[in-house]
Design a protein around this motif. Sequence first.
Motif, PDB file in Angstrom:
ATOM      1  N   LEU A  21      45.061  45.940  41.441  1.00 41.42           N
ATOM      2  CA  LEU A  21      45.260  46.547  42.346  1.00 41.42           C
ATOM      3  C   LEU A  21      45.640  48.463  42.612  1.00 41.42           C
ATOM      4  O   LEU A  21      44.894  49.052  43.615  1.00 41.42           O
ATOM      5  N   ALA A  22      45.392  48.858  40.833  1.00 42.01           N
ATOM      6  CA  ALA A  22      46.293  49.967  41.286  1.00 42.01           C
ATOM      7  C   ALA A  22      44.463  51.120  41.083  1.00 42.01           C
ATOM      8  O   ALA A  22      44.950  51.851  41.660  1.00 42.01           O
ATOM      9  N   ALA A  23      43.252  50.456  40.399  1.00 39.64           N
ATOM     10  CA  ALA A  23      42.552  51.267  40.210  1.00 39.64           C
ATOM     11  C   ALA A  23      42.065  50.540  41.745  1.00 39.64           C
ATOM     12  O   ALA A  23      41.171  51.909  42.366  1.00 39.64           O
ATOM     13  N   PHE A  24      41.781  49.820  42.310  1.00 37.98           N
ATOM     14  CA  PHE A  24      41.189  49.582  43.976  1.00 37.98           C
ATOM     15  C   PHE A  24      41.705  50.633  44.770  1.00 37.98           C
ATOM     16  O   PHE A  24      41.093  51.749  45.308  1.00 37.98           O
ATOM     17  N   ALA A  25      43.156  50.344  44.650  1.00 40.32           N
ATOM     18  CA  ALA A  25      43.648  52.321  45.239  1.00 40.32           C
ATOM     19  C   ALA A  25      43.401  53.674  45.150  1.00 40.32           C
ATOM     20  O   ALA A  25      43.137  54.647  46.148  1.00 40.32           O
ATOM     21  N   ALA A  55      32.524  46.076  55.424  1.00 39.02           N
ATOM     22  CA  ALA A  55      33.569  44.859  55.501  1.00 39.02           C
ATOM     23  C   ALA A  55      34.554  45.882  56.323  1.00 39.02           C
ATOM     24  O   ALA A  55      34.989  44.338  57.722  1.00 39.02           O
ATOM     25  N   ARG A  56      34.783  46.909  56.751  1.00 32.47           N
ATOM     26  CA  ARG A  56      36.203  47.075  57.425  1.00 32.47           C
ATOM     27  C   ARG A  56      35.529  47.041  58.653  1.00 32.47           C
ATOM     28  O   ARG A  56      35.987  46.960  59.420  1.00 32.47           O
ATOM     29  N   ILE A  57      33.906  47.531  58.895  1.00 29.87           N
ATOM     30  CA  ILE A  57      33.597  47.621  60.897  1.00 29.87           C
ATOM     31  C   ILE A  57      33.543  45.758  61.084  1.00 29.87           C
ATOM     32  O   ILE A  57      33.973  45.837  62.095  1.00 29.87           O
ATOM     33  N   TRP A 106      42.910  44.406  52.556  1.00 30.03           N
ATOM     34  CA  TRP A 106      43.435  43.527  51.815  1.00 30.03           C
ATOM     35  C   TRP A 106      41.951  42.269  51.804  1.00 30.03           C
ATOM     36  O   TRP A 106      41.057  42.261  50.587  1.00 30.03           O
ATOM     37  N   GLN A 107      41.499  41.509  52.619  1.00 29.18           N
ATOM     38  CA  GLN A 107      40.015  40.781  52.444  1.00 29.18           C
ATOM     39  C   GLN A 107      38.996  41.399  52.167  1.00 29.18           C
ATOM     40  O   GLN A 107      38.504  40.839  51.392  1.00 29.18           O
ATOM     41  N   SER A 108      39.196  43.047  52.515  1.00 27.53           N
ATOM     42  CA  SER A 108      37.957  43.477  51.685  1.00 27.53           C
ATOM     43  C   SER A 108      37.996  43.452  50.403  1.00 27.53           C
ATOM     44  O   SER A 108      36.704  43.412  49.327  1.00 27.53           O
ATOM     45  N   ILE A 119      35.331  43.745  47.000  1.00 26.96           N
ATOM     46  CA  ILE A 119      35.258  44.738  45.831  1.00 26.96           C
ATOM     47  C   ILE A 119      35.281  44.136  44.545  1.00 26.96           C
ATOM     48  O   ILE A 119      34.566  43.721  43.582  1.00 26.96           O
ATOM     49  N   LEU A 120      36.449  42.875  44.698  1.00 23.93           N
ATOM     50  CA  LEU A 120      37.042  41.971  43.581  1.00 23.93           C
ATOM     51  C   LEU A 120      35.702  41.726  43.110  1.00 23.93           C
ATOM     52  O   LEU A 120      35.404  41.315  41.351  1.00 23.93           O
ATOM     53  N   PRO A 121      35.052  40.478  43.679  1.00 24.42           N
ATOM     54  CA  PRO A 121      34.275  40.064  43.020  1.00 24.42           C
ATOM     55  C   PRO A 121      32.685  40.650  42.000  1.00 24.42           C
ATOM     56  O   PRO A 121      31.557  40.079  41.478  1.00 24.42           O
ATOM     57  N   LEU A 122      32.964  41.892  42.212  1.00 21.63           N
ATOM     58  CA  LEU A 122      31.968  42.790  42.026  1.00 21.63           C
ATOM     59  C   LEU A 122      32.257  43.472  40.483  1.00 21.63           C
ATOM     60  O   LEU A 122      31.428  44.081  39.267  1.00 21.63           O
TER      61      LEU A 122
END
Length: 262
Positions: free
Chosen positions: A77-81, A159-161, A167-169, A174-177
Amino acid sequence: MFETRSRASRIVLQVLVTLMVLPFLFPLIVMVQGSLAGQGWENYRTVLSQPELPLFFRNSVIIALITIALVLAATMLAAFAFSKLWLRGREVFFWLLLAALTLPEVILLTPMFSISLQLGLYDTYLSVILPLAALQIPFTVLLARTFMNGIPDGLFEAARIDGATTWQSFLHVILPLTRPIAAAIVVLTLITTWNDYLLPLVFLQSPETQTITMLPQFFVGQFSNDQTKVLAAAVITALPEIIAYLCLQKLFERGLAAGALK
């Protein structure tokens, strides 16, 4: 991947790698040889027959699993932010987090002990889990953020578009990669948590909460010091993390290599 085309360069590289490995391999060989000295395999049977071993092993597993879960969740979560979200003062907060890397565990021992007493956490799993997780997170965030910086921003923006929320993005794009770096974080956290001796020694006093790193103490006392069984206990203690590393070896190496480069 680097390639060596000439035979001479391959020989030089092999010798160099061997010399680099020997300082780490030699203590392991001495440990295994010492554990088989004296009574031989009977040393291992004596260690495995200790009635406290299953309890200590269970406690170590519980502490390691919860610590890994906390570190992994907070790190991702922190790295994503820090990597993908535009936050005011993002770099300031990131460097403040990295400043925690300069604080060794021994210096923090007294304030952590005082806090655990005030919160009523002394002699509980949380008195060890929370400090271990907090000490790991700065370094793991550094690795994970560097890894996520290599993921194209276009994937997140696409994904945002398409209507995905932040959260879904994160969950589906991101998370699967990030599986390679996640595997590296799991292995590093497991090794640190499983091998930690100081925090369980200070914060866990009752036999019901002590970890497997306390096992060698059963063979060292005021009138005895059986180093062969101490070494046998050390070998048994190291086996779970060795197995975990072998199972996650490929992802671990990919994660560290990717996390070290931007």
